[in-house]
Design an enzyme around this catalytic site. Structure first.
Site, PDB file in Angstrom:
ATOM      1  N   PHE A  11       0.821  -1.201   0.000  1.00 33.16           N
ATOM      2  CA  PHE A  11       0.000   0.000   0.000  1.00 33.16           C
ATOM      3  C   PHE A  11       0.859   1.258   0.000  1.00 33.16           C
ATOM      4  CE2 PHE A  11      -2.737  -3.177   1.925  1.00 33.16           C
ATOM      5  CZ  PHE A  11      -4.009  -2.874   1.460  1.00 33.16           C
ATOM      6  N   ASP A  12       0.394   2.268  -0.711  1.00 31.22           N
ATOM      7  CA  ASP A  12       0.820   3.630  -0.447  1.00 31.22           C
ATOM      8  C   ASP A  12       0.209   4.018   0.899  1.00 31.22           C
ATOM      9  OD1 ASP A  12       1.658   6.408  -0.997  1.00 31.22           O
ATOM     10  OD2 ASP A  12      -0.492   6.746  -1.257  1.00 31.22           O
TER      11      ASP A  12
END
Length: 215
Positions: A11-12
């Site tokens: 994930f960002d």
């Protein structure tokens, strides 16, 4: 529940896992005024999200980039607890991924201490490790290096991994890394900009993201 579509999901952080968008915009506005005496519109500041602070400020005032970074970092840290917001359903999504055996991590352009503090204040510290932060690679998104280093540390490979992010640079980095690019429309970039970047998938809610990742 069916088998997860990807055994590795990276994930960002900002605008994807936690809503730091108001905080980031305000931090940019503060730094530009504090150091340069220049007003920055929220729209312009929003367009900078996803880049490293150095890249953003060096592009605008190379000779004063470090002053701008210092002003931003100090103000951002002081206001993190009050301006941080959560995206409802995210803790439950991360728990569901873990329960399904999915290996997760974060690849962010933030400094490590800032990223870890963000997760701590959001109550997600134990759910999602900061796998790669700004200090961990010489090259940054939209280059693939942060994502590839994250996969190496998680023990995965691009062919069986997805990267989830809210910015155009996230989509570009995922595609460059050979990962499945999943864009979320609740963060920094307008949906039309994400669509133009041609991710493999785009979702509008956390529930849609969970359905995509877990089937």
């Amino acid at each position: 529940m069916s088998e997860p579509r990807w055994p590795f999901v990276v994930f960002d952080l900002d605008g994807t896992v936690v809503n730091t968008i108001p905080l980031i915009i305000a931090s940019y506005e503060h730094a530009m005024w504090d150091v340069l005496g220049e007003r920055t519109s929220p729209e312009e500041a929003r367009s900078w999200i996803g880049q490293t602070l150095y890249a953003t400020f060096h592009a605008r005032r190379p000779s004063r980039a470090q002053e701008l970074i210092d002003s931003y970092v100090t103000w951002n840290a002081a206001h993190l607890p009050e301006l941080l917001e959560e995206f409802p359903g995210t803790p439950e999504l991360l728990d569901a991924l873990t329960a399904a055996g999915v290996v997760t991590g974060v690849a962010t352009s933030k400094r490590r201490v800032s990223a870890e503090n963000t997760l701590r204040y959001a109550g997600l510290e134990g759910r999602l490790p900061v796998t790669v932060a700004m200090e961990d690679t010489d090259l940054h998104k939209p280059r693939p290096e942060p994502l590839l280093v994250a996969l190496e540390r998680l023990g995965g490979s691009a062919a069986v991994a997805a990267y989830v992010g809210d910015a155009v640079v996230d989509v570009q980095a995922a595609k460059a890394a050979g990962m499945t690019a999943v864009a979320v429309s609740w963060g920094a970039a307008p949906r039309e900009a994400l669509e133009a970047a041609a991710p493999d998938h785009i979702v509008d809610t956390v529930a849609e993201l969970e359905e995509l990742l877990l089937g």
